[in-house]
Design a protein around this motif. Structure first.
Motif, PDB file in Angstrom:
ATOM      1  N   LEU A 182       0.841  -1.191   0.000  1.00 29.55           N
ATOM      2  CA  LEU A 182       0.000   0.000   0.000  1.00 29.55           C
ATOM      3  C   LEU A 182       0.879   1.245   0.000  1.00 29.55           C
ATOM      4  O   LEU A 182       0.676   2.171  -0.801  1.00 29.55           O
ATOM      5  CB  LEU A 182      -0.932  -0.003   1.218  1.00 29.55           C
ATOM      6  CG  LEU A 182      -1.665   1.298   1.538  1.00 29.55           C
ATOM      7  CD1 LEU A 182      -2.535   1.758   0.376  1.00 29.55           C
ATOM      8  CD2 LEU A 182      -2.489   1.128   2.810  1.00 29.55           C
ATOM      9  N   GLY A 183       1.860   1.290   0.875  1.00 29.04           N
ATOM     10  CA  GLY A 183       2.759   2.439   0.956  1.00 29.04           C
ATOM     11  C   GLY A 183       3.528   2.683  -0.327  1.00 29.04           C
ATOM     12  O   GLY A 183       3.724   3.835  -0.740  1.00 29.04           O
ATOM     13  N   HIS A 184       3.947   1.622  -0.974  1.00 29.99           N
ATOM     14  CA  HIS A 184       4.644   1.766  -2.259  1.00 29.99           C
ATOM     15  C   HIS A 184       3.709   2.422  -3.275  1.00 29.99           C
ATOM     16  O   HIS A 184       4.112   3.357  -3.983  1.00 29.99           O
ATOM     17  CB  HIS A 184       5.127   0.404  -2.771  1.00 29.99           C
ATOM     18  CG  HIS A 184       5.634   0.455  -4.173  1.00 29.99           C
ATOM     19  ND1 HIS A 184       6.881   0.948  -4.494  1.00 29.99           N
ATOM     20  CD2 HIS A 184       5.042   0.099  -5.350  1.00 29.99           C
ATOM     21  CE1 HIS A 184       7.039   0.901  -5.809  1.00 29.99           C
ATOM     22  NE2 HIS A 184       5.944   0.388  -6.346  1.00 29.99           N
ATOM     23  N   ASN A 185       2.471   1.944  -3.356  1.00 36.64           N
ATOM     24  CA  ASN A 185       1.505   2.530  -4.290  1.00 36.64           C
ATOM     25  C   ASN A 185       1.253   4.001  -3.954  1.00 36.64           C
ATOM     26  O   ASN A 185       1.121   4.839  -4.855  1.00 36.64           O
ATOM     27  CB  ASN A 185       0.190   1.754  -4.261  1.00 36.64           C
ATOM     28  CG  ASN A 185       0.312   0.388  -4.891  1.00 36.64           C
ATOM     29  OD1 ASN A 185       1.319   0.041  -5.497  1.00 36.64           O
ATOM     30  ND2 ASN A 185      -0.714  -0.413  -4.744  1.00 36.64           N
ATOM     31  N   GLN A 201       4.440   6.910   4.682  1.00 39.62           N
ATOM     32  CA  GLN A 201       3.911   7.871   3.702  1.00 39.62           C
ATOM     33  C   GLN A 201       3.006   8.895   4.373  1.00 39.62           C
ATOM     34  O   GLN A 201       3.049  10.080   4.048  1.00 39.62           O
ATOM     35  CB  GLN A 201       3.159   7.146   2.582  1.00 39.62           C
ATOM     36  CG  GLN A 201       4.036   6.340   1.665  1.00 39.62           C
ATOM     37  CD  GLN A 201       5.137   7.181   1.055  1.00 39.62           C
ATOM     38  OE1 GLN A 201       4.909   8.280   0.554  1.00 39.62           O
ATOM     39  NE2 GLN A 201       6.365   6.678   1.102  1.00 39.62           N
ATOM     40  N   LEU A 202       2.198   8.452   5.309  1.00 37.33           N
ATOM     41  CA  LEU A 202       1.339   9.365   6.056  1.00 37.33           C
ATOM     42  C   LEU A 202       2.198  10.387   6.801  1.00 37.33           C
ATOM     43  O   LEU A 202       1.976  11.594   6.719  1.00 37.33           O
ATOM     44  CB  LEU A 202       0.454   8.580   7.033  1.00 37.33           C
ATOM     45  CG  LEU A 202      -0.387   9.385   8.016  1.00 37.33           C
ATOM     46  CD1 LEU A 202      -1.382  10.283   7.301  1.00 37.33           C
ATOM     47  CD2 LEU A 202      -1.097   8.440   8.984  1.00 37.33           C
ATOM     48  N   ARG A 203       3.193   9.896   7.501  1.00 35.27           N
ATOM     49  CA  ARG A 203       4.064  10.783   8.287  1.00 35.27           C
ATOM     50  C   ARG A 203       4.816  11.748   7.382  1.00 35.27           C
ATOM     51  O   ARG A 203       4.906  12.945   7.674  1.00 35.27           O
ATOM     52  CB  ARG A 203       5.042   9.947   9.109  1.00 35.27           C
ATOM     53  CG  ARG A 203       5.979  10.811   9.948  1.00 35.27           C
ATOM     54  CD  ARG A 203       6.535  10.062  11.110  1.00 35.27           C
ATOM     55  NE  ARG A 203       7.639  10.584  11.821  1.00 35.27           N
ATOM     56  CZ  ARG A 203       7.924  11.835  12.106  1.00 35.27           C
ATOM     57  NH1 ARG A 203       7.185  12.794  11.678  1.00 35.27           N
ATOM     58  NH2 ARG A 203       8.972  12.171  12.828  1.00 35.27           N
ATOM     59  N   LYS A 204       5.356  11.273   6.268  1.00 35.90           N
ATOM     60  CA  LYS A 204       6.086  12.143   5.335  1.00 35.90           C
ATOM     61  C   LYS A 204       5.185  13.249   4.802  1.00 35.90           C
ATOM     62  O   LYS A 204       5.606  14.398   4.672  1.00 35.90           O
ATOM     63  CB  LYS A 204       6.625  11.325   4.152  1.00 35.90           C
ATOM     64  CG  LYS A 204       7.875  10.564   4.420  1.00 35.90           C
ATOM     65  CD  LYS A 204       8.284   9.856   3.130  1.00 35.90           C
ATOM     66  CE  LYS A 204       9.574   9.113   3.286  1.00 35.90           C
ATOM     67  NZ  LYS A 204       9.938   8.401   2.035  1.00 35.90           N
ATOM     68  N   GLY A 205       3.958  12.888   4.461  1.00 28.26           N
ATOM     69  CA  GLY A 205       3.025  13.883   3.938  1.00 28.26           C
ATOM     70  C   GLY A 205       2.717  14.962   4.948  1.00 28.26           C
ATOM     71  O   GLY A 205       2.683  16.158   4.608  1.00 28.26           O
ATOM     72  N   ILE A 206       2.494  14.581   6.176  1.00 25.15           N
ATOM     73  CA  ILE A 206       2.201  15.556   7.229  1.00 25.15           C
ATOM     74  C   ILE A 206       3.392  16.476   7.460  1.00 25.15           C
ATOM     75  O   ILE A 206       3.254  17.701   7.527  1.00 25.15           O
ATOM     76  CB  ILE A 206       1.791  14.841   8.544  1.00 25.15           C
ATOM     77  CG1 ILE A 206       0.465  14.104   8.374  1.00 25.15           C
ATOM     78  CG2 ILE A 206       1.763  15.809   9.715  1.00 25.15           C
ATOM     79  CD1 ILE A 206      -0.721  14.979   8.061  1.00 25.15           C
ATOM     80  N   ALA A 215       2.018   9.818  -5.029  1.00 26.37           N
ATOM     81  CA  ALA A 215       2.450  11.131  -4.541  1.00 26.37           C
ATOM     82  C   ALA A 215       3.496  11.742  -5.481  1.00 26.37           C
ATOM     83  O   ALA A 215       3.426  12.934  -5.803  1.00 26.37           O
ATOM     84  CB  ALA A 215       3.009  11.014  -3.127  1.00 26.37           C
ATOM     85  N   ARG A 216       4.451  10.921  -5.926  1.00 26.65           N
ATOM     86  CA  ARG A 216       5.481  11.421  -6.856  1.00 26.65           C
ATOM     87  C   ARG A 216       4.854  11.838  -8.188  1.00 26.65           C
ATOM     88  O   ARG A 216       5.205  12.878  -8.742  1.00 26.65           O
ATOM     89  CB  ARG A 216       6.555  10.364  -7.089  1.00 26.65           C
ATOM     90  CG  ARG A 216       7.593  10.293  -5.997  1.00 26.65           C
ATOM     91  CD  ARG A 216       8.793   9.457  -6.381  1.00 26.65           C
ATOM     92  NE  ARG A 216       8.460   8.102  -6.777  1.00 26.65           N
ATOM     93  CZ  ARG A 216       8.339   7.071  -5.949  1.00 26.65           C
ATOM     94  NH1 ARG A 216       8.513   7.248  -4.651  1.00 26.65           N
ATOM     95  NH2 ARG A 216       8.041   5.870  -6.400  1.00 26.65           N
ATOM     96  N   ALA A 217       3.921  11.039  -8.681  1.00 31.70           N
ATOM     97  CA  ALA A 217       3.272  11.354  -9.957  1.00 31.70           C
ATOM     98  C   ALA A 217       2.508  12.670  -9.887  1.00 31.70           C
ATOM     99  O   ALA A 217       2.387  13.377 -10.892  1.00 31.70           O
ATOM    100  CB  ALA A 217       2.341  10.216 -10.366  1.00 31.70           C
ATOM    101  N   ALA A 218       2.004  13.012  -8.715  1.00 29.76           N
ATOM    102  CA  ALA A 218       1.259  14.264  -8.534  1.00 29.76           C
ATOM    103  C   ALA A 218       2.184  15.444  -8.254  1.00 29.76           C
ATOM    104  O   ALA A 218       1.715  16.570  -8.127  1.00 29.76           O
ATOM    105  CB  ALA A 218       0.254  14.108  -7.398  1.00 29.76           C
ATOM    106  N   GLY A 219       3.470  15.186  -8.117  1.00 28.57           N
ATOM    107  CA  GLY A 219       4.429  16.261  -7.891  1.00 28.57           C
ATOM    108  C   GLY A 219       4.675  16.606  -6.441  1.00 28.57           C
ATOM    109  O   GLY A 219       5.264  17.630  -6.129  1.00 28.57           O
ATOM    110  N   GLY A 220       4.205  15.735  -5.531  1.00 28.56           N
ATOM    111  CA  GLY A 220       4.440  15.974  -4.110  1.00 28.56           C
ATOM    112  C   GLY A 220       3.544  17.068  -3.561  1.00 28.56           C
ATOM    113  O   GLY A 220       2.510  17.388  -4.146  1.00 28.56           O
TER     114      GLY A 220
END
Length: 172
Positions: free
Chosen positions: A50-53, A112-117, A58-63
């Protein structure tokens, strides 16, 4: 017989798992000391997939904010596509430490959740506010995914996108 990964409530007996993997039940014990260890490993692997997906989305959207929105949308979409894995994850995952940045302990999805926050919230924001924002974001997408999986809400990708985009973490 439906594959374990396709069933809403899979049979997670060792025989069924071994049959799906194409090995004998005793072969599983060569790699795992017991059924719980096997199920824990499967749950962590599911969190990592799930995290890989999510990372790819996230990368495809430009972060940034758009990338984080895609992390949430991917969570719901992945849950809809992998209901047995989602149920396994949350049957096996114990108390979650949203401050952890160790994917070996929490799985790539929580990383991924933590990185996004961290990426979205100012550096001077307290750790407590970031934890609250992470819990808010996770609760939103997990709750939406479970409503869909349990049949209370029909899955509609546009609706999922609109709900996830409506989240404003600045108010957390």
């Amino acid at each position: 017989m439906k594959k374990i990964t396709e069933a809403a409530h899979p049979d997670l007996g060792l025989r069924a798992l071994a049959r799906e993997l194409g090995v004998s039940a005793t072969a599983l014990y060569r790699h795992f000391p017991n059924k719980n260890a096997l199920l824990d490993a499967l749950a962590l692997e599911a969190l990592n997939r799930l995290g890989h997906n999510q990372a790819v989305a996230a990368r495809a959207a430009g972060g940034g904010r758009e990338g984080f929105v895609e992390v949430g949308i991917t969570y719901v979409q992945w849950a809809v596509e992998n209901p047995a894995m989602v149920r396994l994850i949350y049957d096996r995952v114990g108390k979650v430490d949203l401050d952890s940045d160790d994917p070996t302990a929490m799985g790539e999805a929580f990383l991924q959740l933590r990185k996004g926050i961290v990426a979205l919230m100012p550096d001077d924001m307290s750790g407590e506010r970031r934890t609250i924002a992470a819990l808010h974001a996770w609760s939103l997408v997990h709750g939406l995914a479970m409503l869909i999986l349990d049949g209370q809400v029909e899955y509609d990708p546009d609706m999922v996108r609109n709900v996830v985009q409506a989240t404003d973490l600045a108010n957390c």
